[in-house]
Design an enzyme around this catalytic site. Structure first.
Site, PDB file in Angstrom:
ATOM      1  N   HIS A  77       0.808  -1.204   0.000  1.00 14.93           N
ATOM      2  CA  HIS A  77       0.000   0.000   0.000  1.00 14.93           C
ATOM      3  C   HIS A  77       0.851   1.269   0.000  1.00 14.93           C
ATOM      4  O   HIS A  77       1.911   1.322   0.608  1.00 14.93           O
ATOM      5  CB  HIS A  77      -0.897   0.034   1.246  1.00 14.93           C
ATOM      6  CG  HIS A  77      -1.740  -1.184   1.408  1.00 14.93           C
ATOM      7  ND1 HIS A  77      -2.038  -1.722   2.641  1.00 14.93           N
ATOM      8  CD2 HIS A  77      -2.360  -1.972   0.499  1.00 14.93           C
ATOM      9  CE1 HIS A  77      -2.810  -2.783   2.486  1.00 14.93           C
ATOM     10  NE2 HIS A  77      -3.011  -2.962   1.199  1.00 14.93           N
ATOM     11  N   TYR A 147       0.414   1.842  13.679  1.00 14.34           N
ATOM     12  CA  TYR A 147       0.954   2.698  12.628  1.00 14.34           C
ATOM     13  C   TYR A 147       0.807   4.157  13.023  1.00 14.34           C
ATOM     14  O   TYR A 147      -0.297   4.597  13.344  1.00 14.34           O
ATOM     15  CB  TYR A 147       0.162   2.553  11.326  1.00 14.34           C
ATOM     16  CG  TYR A 147       0.205   1.244  10.617  1.00 14.34           C
ATOM     17  CD1 TYR A 147       0.880   1.130   9.409  1.00 14.34           C
ATOM     18  CD2 TYR A 147      -0.488   0.127  11.090  1.00 14.34           C
ATOM     19  CE1 TYR A 147       0.886  -0.067   8.711  1.00 14.34           C
ATOM     20  CE2 TYR A 147      -0.478  -1.065  10.402  1.00 14.34           C
ATOM     21  CZ  TYR A 147       0.212  -1.159   9.212  1.00 14.34           C
ATOM     22  OH  TYR A 147       0.218  -2.334   8.520  1.00 14.34           O
TER      23      TYR A 147
END
Length: 199
Positions: A77, A147
């Site tokens: 991604h 994250y």
């Protein structure tokens, strides 16, 4: 009562060891645990130290993911400019093989990748610059990642590369047990692909 004060500089240095990795701008961040019989404290993010390592933006978003099954692959991604993001990826539970792919158009390591093992035991994180794609494979069941993102999720800027892209020839450490339909649908690169131009 007397207190011993540590300088801010001493405090910051004591909490992180940062290692340059083979792709320019990609860093391994090892957190120093402060603990005793009660448990420990671990600093996940420090803007002062990480600004010296390429993190030059505020944190826009923090995400927590859970992946149930060993061998699962997520990725690869990234977001197109102007929503390109810096990521700091930490493993809170379990173990992953965490991977970054250099997509920067002007980079001497264009389409090269590098992976590090992250786990709750080694207290390490991967600092991933703008212009990289990111993915991982779980090496255990029940994996949780945290994250930090420098840019918020932007659906119109979202993009990805197929995890089986032959030009990357990624040697996933395990048989891929699961991969989402969305990730499997990401395209393969054509011969004209020239990368991400950062602004």
């Amino acid at each position: 009562m007397c207190f011993r004060y540590r300088s801010l500089r001493d405090d910051i240095v004591s909490r992180f060891n940062v290692t340059d990795l083979p792709l320019a701008g990609l860093k391994k961040v090892e957190r120093q645990l402060l603990g005793d019989e009660r448990g420990f404290l671990s600093r996940v993010f420090c803007s002062i130290q990480l600004s010296k390592c390429g993190w030059h933006k505020p944190i826009a978003q923090i995400n927590h993911t859970y992946t149930a099954k060993k061998g699962t692959v997520r990725g690869l991604h990234f977001q197109h400019p102007p929503f390109s993001e810096i990521k700091l990826v930490s493993c809170l539970k379990g173990k992953v093989w965490d991977l970054a792919v250099d997509l920067r158009a002007d980079s001497p390591t264009f389409l090269h990748w590098h992976a590090e093992m992250l786990s709750h035991e080694n207290s390490s994180a991967l600092l991933i610059p703008q212009g990289f794609a990111h993915g991982f494979q779980t090496l255990t069941d029940d994996v949780e990642l945290l994250y930090c993102h420098s840019a918020a999720y932007a659906p119109k800027a979202e993009a990805g590369i197929n995890v089986l892209e032959p030009r990357l020839a990624i040697n996933w450490p395990l048989h891929i047990s699961e991969c989402s339909a969305r990730d499997q649908a990401f395209p393969f690169l054509d011969d004209e692909y020239s990368g991400v131009v950062l602004k």
